[in-house]
Write an enzyme that holds these catalytic residues in place. Structure first.
Site, mmCIF file in Angstrom:
data_model
loop_
_atom_site.group_PDB
_atom_site.id
_atom_site.type_symbol
_atom_site.label_atom_id
_atom_site.label_comp_id
_atom_site.label_asym_id
_atom_site.label_seq_id
_atom_site.Cartn_x
_atom_site.Cartn_y
_atom_site.Cartn_z
ATOM 1 N N HIS A 61 0.930 -1.340 0.043
ATOM 2 C CA HIS A 61 -0.186 -0.159 -0.180
ATOM 3 C C HIS A 61 1.226 1.262 -0.434
ATOM 4 C CE1 HIS A 61 0.839 -0.551 4.608
ATOM 5 N NE2 HIS A 61 1.091 1.081 4.453
ATOM 6 N N HIS B 116 15.895 14.735 13.535
ATOM 7 C CA HIS B 116 14.713 13.685 13.719
ATOM 8 C C HIS B 116 14.857 12.719 14.062
ATOM 9 C CE1 HIS B 116 15.005 13.017 10.310
ATOM 10 N NE2 HIS B 116 15.775 14.239 9.822
ATOM 11 N N CYS C 14 9.137 8.721 15.538
ATOM 12 C CA CYS C 14 10.030 10.182 15.638
ATOM 13 C C CYS C 14 9.307 11.617 16.545
ATOM 14 C CB CYS C 14 9.851 10.783 14.359
ATOM 15 S SG CYS C 14 7.891 10.797 13.557
#
Length: 269
Positions: A30, A48, A159
């Site tokens: 997907h 990050h 994150c």
């Protein structure tokens, strides 16, 4: 920023801000979009947390996460230190352009009222928790750049969890539940709300009534897992983070050996 969007211009963000963008994720099964969160540390740089490139994909991290890692450019022609990370660490320093890709820039809100929090349709855009001062936020982000943030986990250590910790210093004691992430809470909360509200279909045959109850349960499940209202959180110094998360000494020592050399590689703007 408003109830409908947290979109901002680059001129509106400051060092220590928690920012995010939408990145496309493509897999064999997907495709879709996932929020990418980070801490703006100034000088057009963002710290990050991503899945470790060297980690075995069979270890439990969904393939979506690795496709997200591969979406970052392998090199940056503007900033030589863009993409810097310690070996076996998912915490990375990138320039703002590479962080955003082709996406827009959004700012995560702190210290919002419960009414504003509940009015936000999407999770992972705000919290009732208050942010620490920018210097403390940047210190945590840069410390974790050198020492890591453990293993990436979509639901318990992603994150957004990284950025929330950098901003607040708050750590969840109960490791068996969902993490600090509002995005993960939304992913779990929506199906859970639908399941819990399904018995009410017998009492409220109207589709509108069932949808209203489901939406209410969804919002309350997000609010209950917000780090600003949870009671199972403690304030943890970033220097003590590895001890509280039981990361072990081996990984800490391995990263520490590279600190001196890596400090010279980071170009500070």
């Amino acid at each position: 920023m408003g109830l409908l969007t947290n979109r901002v211009e680059r001129s509106e963000i400051s060092p220590g801000d928690h920012i995010y963008t939408w990145r496309a994720v493509f897999t064999y099964s997907h495709h879709g979009y996932w929020k990418l969160f980070g801490i703006f540390v100034g000088g057009s740089k963002v710290v990050h947390f991503t899945p470790d490139r060297n980690r075995d994909p069979n270890s439990g991290t969904p393939s979506d996460s690795y496709d997200l890692v591969s979406s970052f450019p392998s090199s940056c022609s503007i900033f030589p230190d863009c993409g810097f990370r310690q070996p076996n660490s998912g915490v990375v320093l990138t320039c703002l352009d590479c962080f955003l890709g082709k996406g827009s820039l959004y700012s995560f809100e702190y210290g919002v009222t419960p009414s504003v929090f509940l009015a936000k349709v999407r999770g992972g855009t705000c919290t009732t928790a208050t942010s620490d001062l920018p210097d403390a936020v940047i210190h945590r982000a840069m410390y974790l750049l050198q020492n890591g943030f453990g293993n990436y986990d979509v639901f318990q250590n992603n994150c957004e969890d990284f950025a929330l910790y950098c901003k607040t210093g708050l750590l969840i004691i109960d490791k068996s539940g969902v993490g600090r992430s509002g995005q993960a809470s939304s992913a779990i909360g929506a199906p859970l709300a639908a399941i819990l509200s399904s018995p009410l279909k017998l009492l409220m045959p109207s589709p509108v009534g069932v949808a209203t109850v489901t939406a209410g349960m969804y919002c309350m499940s997000r609010y209950a897992t917000d780090i600003g209202v949870r009671t199972d959180v403690i304030k943890v110094r970033v220097e003590d983070l590895a001890m509280n998360l039981d990361w072990g000494d081996d990984g800490i020592e391995e990263v520490a050996e590279n600190n001196d050399a890596s400090d010279r590689q980071i170009v500070r703007s």
